[in-house]
Design an enzyme around this catalytic site. Structure first.
Site, short mmCIF file in Angstrom:
data_model
loop_
_atom_site.label_atom_id
_atom_site.label_comp_id
_atom_site.label_asym_id
_atom_site.label_seq_id
_atom_site.Cartn_x
_atom_site.Cartn_y
_atom_site.Cartn_z
N TYR A 158 40.11 40.48 12.12
CA TYR A 158 39.83 39.63 13.29
C TYR A 158 38.31 39.42 13.43
CZ TYR A 158 41.12 37.40 17.68
OH TYR A 158 41.33 36.48 18.68
N LYS A 165 35.73 36.82 21.30
CA LYS A 165 36.62 37.12 22.43
C LYS A 165 35.98 38.12 23.40
CE LYS A 165 40.13 34.50 21.33
NZ LYS A 165 40.19 33.14 21.89
#
Ligand SMILES: NC(=O)c1ccc[n+]([C@@H]2O[C@H](COP(=O)([O-])OP(=O)(O)OC[C@H]3O[C@@H](n4cnc5c(N)ncnc54)[C@H](O)[C@@H]3O)[C@@H](O)[C@H]2O)c1
Length: 258
Positions: A158, A165
């Site tokens: 990720y 994020k």
């Protein structure tokens, strides 16, 4: 009662019928909201055609191109919102981007270009959109964005999106503090892994989904419509006391230590 009749909702981030934003648009529509939809334009017009086909059954009153990297398109989008509706009640920010380099391999190898592009699209765009939405939310409003647990804990591959994020979740808090006095609430939904176009760019997304199905308390991952239900709740008066929060819609995965 959850009733969004008479509310105007602008939904960004629909790419196809797998998009989380599509799940959200359907549930907002079901609750009675007027819909406006933006799409990411491309040279051949493929995205426009695809998104138009998908959203047609919901009969949106606004359908405009909006690449969040293009300031003129951002301005134009909110100008159209003002001309069409006069006011905006609900803004759904449901978009993100990182190139392949940012979503696999070593984190330390990520280039300046990949980092800047990803953070501009995925993180900066929320505050920038809020700037345009703020004057239109004259009767208060709700802004909802989408995040992932990979912004809080390390999830293999990720990588860059995790940093984007983390920044997005903090943006939610700063915006909530700024806009609260105007009765504009800002929240994030942290969704469990769902197979979408964006998710398929993350190396090993299927492994992530299988892991969640094995470990999450509900022994499954979530659907776009479940995320849509929470976005609709957060956009309604039922959530009038909630702002600055990250709500997990992930079948309970986040609470597990192992
Ligand atoms: N799918 C998952 O597992 C998952 C989990 C948690 C959070 N999310 C988040 O949900 C949101 C929606 O993603 P999705 O999974 O539905 O995938 P998706 O591919 O359907 O949606 C991503 C959207 O981002 C848009 N986009 C990319 N660059 C853009 C730009 N420059 N300007 C405007 N729009 C742009 C794309 O057009 C697309 O509509 C993203 O923020 C994603 O990080 C996804």
């Amino acid at each position: 009662m959850l009733d969004l009749t008479g509310k105007n909702a602008l939904v960004t981030g629909i790419a196809n019928n797998r998009s989380i934003a599509w799940g959200i648009a359907q549930q907002l529509h079901k609750a009675g909201a007027n819909l406006g939809v933006t799409y990411l334009p491309d040279e051949k017009g493929r995205f426009e055609k695809k998104v138009r086909e998908v959203v047609e059954p919901l009969n949106p009153s606004i359908f405009v191109p909006c690449n969040v990297q293009d300031e003129a398109q951002m301005e134009e989008t909110f100008k159209v919102v003002e001309e069409t509706w006069g006011k905006l009640d609900i803004l759904i920010h449901c978009l993100a981007f990182a190139d392949k380099e940012g979503l696999s391999g070593d984190f330390s190898g990520i280039s300046r270009e990949s980092f800047t592009q990803s953070l501009e699209i995925s993180t900066f765009s929320l505050g920038n959109m809020a700037k345009y939405a703020k004057p239109l939310m004259s009767e208060g409003g709700s802004i909802v964005t989408l995040t992932y647990v990979g912004g809080v804990k390390v999830i293999p591959n990720y990588n860059l999106m995790g940093v984007a994020k983390a920044g997005l979740e903090m943006t939610v808090r700063y915006l909530a503090a700024e806009l609260g006095p105007q009765n504009i609430r800002v929240n994030a939904i942290s969704a469990g892994p769902i197979r979408t176009l964006a998710a398929s760019a993350v190396g090993g997304i299927l492994d992530m989904i299988h892991h969640v199905e094995a470990v999450a308390p509900l022994r499954r991952t979530v659907t776009q419509l479940e995320v849509g239900n929470t976005a609709t709740f957060l956009s309604s008066d039922l959530a009038s006391g909630i702002t600055g929060q990250v709500i997990y819609v992930d079948a309970g995965y986040e609470i597990m230590g192992m």
